[in-house]
Motif scaffolding. Structure first.
Motif, PDB file in Angstrom:
ATOM      1  N   ALA A  90      -1.836  -5.439  -3.818  1.00 26.34           N
ATOM      2  CA  ALA A  90      -0.651  -4.756  -4.333  1.00 26.34           C
ATOM      3  C   ALA A  90      -1.319  -3.536  -4.718  1.00 26.34           C
ATOM      4  O   ALA A  90      -0.618  -2.261  -4.751  1.00 26.34           O
ATOM      5  CB  ALA A  90      -0.185  -5.378  -5.603  1.00 26.34           C
ATOM      6  N   GLN A  91      -2.571  -3.345  -5.447  1.00 24.20           N
ATOM      7  CA  GLN A  91      -3.098  -2.085  -5.952  1.00 24.20           C
ATOM      8  C   GLN A  91      -3.299  -1.356  -4.847  1.00 24.20           C
ATOM      9  O   GLN A  91      -3.093  -0.055  -4.849  1.00 24.20           O
ATOM     10  CB  GLN A  91      -4.459  -2.541  -6.460  1.00 24.20           C
ATOM     11  CG  GLN A  91      -5.419  -1.507  -7.116  1.00 24.20           C
ATOM     12  CD  GLN A  91      -4.459  -0.901  -8.395  1.00 24.20           C
ATOM     13  OE1 GLN A  91      -4.261  -1.760  -9.320  1.00 24.20           O
ATOM     14  NE2 GLN A  91      -5.172   0.339  -8.781  1.00 24.20           N
ATOM     15  N   LYS A  92      -3.629  -1.842  -3.678  1.00 23.03           N
ATOM     16  CA  LYS A  92      -4.104  -0.919  -2.367  1.00 23.03           C
ATOM     17  C   LYS A  92      -2.731  -0.176  -1.686  1.00 23.03           C
ATOM     18  O   LYS A  92      -2.576   1.142  -1.614  1.00 23.03           O
ATOM     19  CB  LYS A  92      -4.413  -1.748  -1.376  1.00 23.03           C
ATOM     20  CG  LYS A  92      -4.833  -1.320   0.072  1.00 23.03           C
ATOM     21  CD  LYS A  92      -5.286  -2.125   1.217  1.00 23.03           C
ATOM     22  CE  LYS A  92      -4.955  -1.481   2.296  1.00 23.03           C
ATOM     23  NZ  LYS A  92      -4.979  -2.526   3.377  1.00 23.03           N
ATOM     24  N   HIS A  93      -1.560  -0.991  -1.951  1.00 20.58           N
ATOM     25  CA  HIS A  93      -0.382  -0.634  -1.324  1.00 20.58           C
ATOM     26  C   HIS A  93       0.196   0.359  -2.349  1.00 20.58           C
ATOM     27  O   HIS A  93       0.692   1.388  -1.674  1.00 20.58           O
ATOM     28  CB  HIS A  93       0.583  -1.785  -0.958  1.00 20.58           C
ATOM     29  CG  HIS A  93      -0.084  -2.791   0.036  1.00 20.58           C
ATOM     30  ND1 HIS A  93      -0.587  -2.376   1.141  1.00 20.58           N
ATOM     31  CD2 HIS A  93       0.222  -4.225   0.128  1.00 20.58           C
ATOM     32  CE1 HIS A  93      -1.062  -3.502   1.636  1.00 20.58           C
ATOM     33  NE2 HIS A  93      -0.521  -4.662   0.978  1.00 20.58           N
ATOM     34  N   LEU A  94       0.330   0.127  -3.631  1.00 22.18           N
ATOM     35  CA  LEU A  94       0.711   1.378  -4.360  1.00 22.18           C
ATOM     36  C   LEU A  94      -0.189   2.660  -4.423  1.00 22.18           C
ATOM     37  O   LEU A  94       0.495   3.572  -4.507  1.00 22.18           O
ATOM     38  CB  LEU A  94       0.666   0.689  -5.983  1.00 22.18           C
ATOM     39  CG  LEU A  94       1.671  -0.551  -6.297  1.00 22.18           C
ATOM     40  CD1 LEU A  94       1.325  -1.340  -7.430  1.00 22.18           C
ATOM     41  CD2 LEU A  94       3.153   0.040  -6.278  1.00 22.18           C
ATOM     42  N   SER A  95      -1.232   2.304  -4.427  1.00 23.12           N
ATOM     43  CA  SER A  95      -2.314   3.658  -4.068  1.00 23.12           C
ATOM     44  C   SER A  95      -1.711   4.457  -2.834  1.00 23.12           C
ATOM     45  O   SER A  95      -1.766   5.643  -3.043  1.00 23.12           O
ATOM     46  CB  SER A  95      -3.878   3.280  -4.024  1.00 23.12           C
ATOM     47  OG  SER A  95      -4.228   2.863  -5.348  1.00 23.12           O
ATOM     48  N   PHE A  96      -1.587   3.733  -1.811  1.00 19.92           N
ATOM     49  CA  PHE A  96      -1.282   4.488  -0.561  1.00 19.92           C
ATOM     50  C   PHE A  96       0.243   4.975  -1.209  1.00 19.92           C
ATOM     51  O   PHE A  96       0.114   6.127  -0.507  1.00 19.92           O
ATOM     52  CB  PHE A  96      -0.989   3.332   0.541  1.00 19.92           C
ATOM     53  CG  PHE A  96      -0.478   3.979   1.851  1.00 19.92           C
ATOM     54  CD1 PHE A  96      -1.313   4.796   2.590  1.00 19.92           C
ATOM     55  CD2 PHE A  96       1.068   4.093   1.995  1.00 19.92           C
ATOM     56  CE1 PHE A  96      -0.842   5.402   4.014  1.00 19.92           C
ATOM     57  CE2 PHE A  96       1.549   4.825   3.053  1.00 19.92           C
ATOM     58  CZ  PHE A  96       0.452   5.447   4.046  1.00 19.92           C
TER      59      PHE A  96
END
Length: 97
Positions: free
Chosen positions: A19-25
């Motif tokens: 989720a962190q990775k996707h929100l950062s993207f």
């Protein structure tokens, strides 16, 4: 501004890290947009979401923007609340994780 529960940010079959990775993207991709319509938001995220898993990518964005599990699609929400508020809500969700 929605009140968020960190445990609700990842999609149920996903992880906090994902989720962190996707929100950062999403934060990065959406920051670059000049036209912030629902359609341009969709264009900025759709290929990535299709590659990474639409539910895993779009769920945390939807929840970050609305604080709810059942909403219109996140592209519509982003188009309505605008670029600044969208980026702020995504950043706030990332801090929770």
């Amino acid at each position: 501004t929605p009140v968020l529960d960190a445990a609700s940010l990842p999609e149920r079959k996903s992880t906090r890290e994902a989720a962190q990775k996707h929100l950062s993207f999403a934060e990065s991709a959406l920051s670059k947009l000049t036209d912030f319509s629902a359609e341009s938001v969709r264009s900025a995220l759709w290929d990535y979401a299709t590659k990474e898993g639409r539910g895993a990518v779009l769920w945390p964005i939807r929840y970050a923007l609305s604080g709810r599990s059942k909403t219109p699609d996140p592209f519509v929400i982003a188009g309505i609340i605008g670029k600044s508020e969208t980026i702020q809500r995504i950043a706030r969700a990332k801090e929770l994780l």
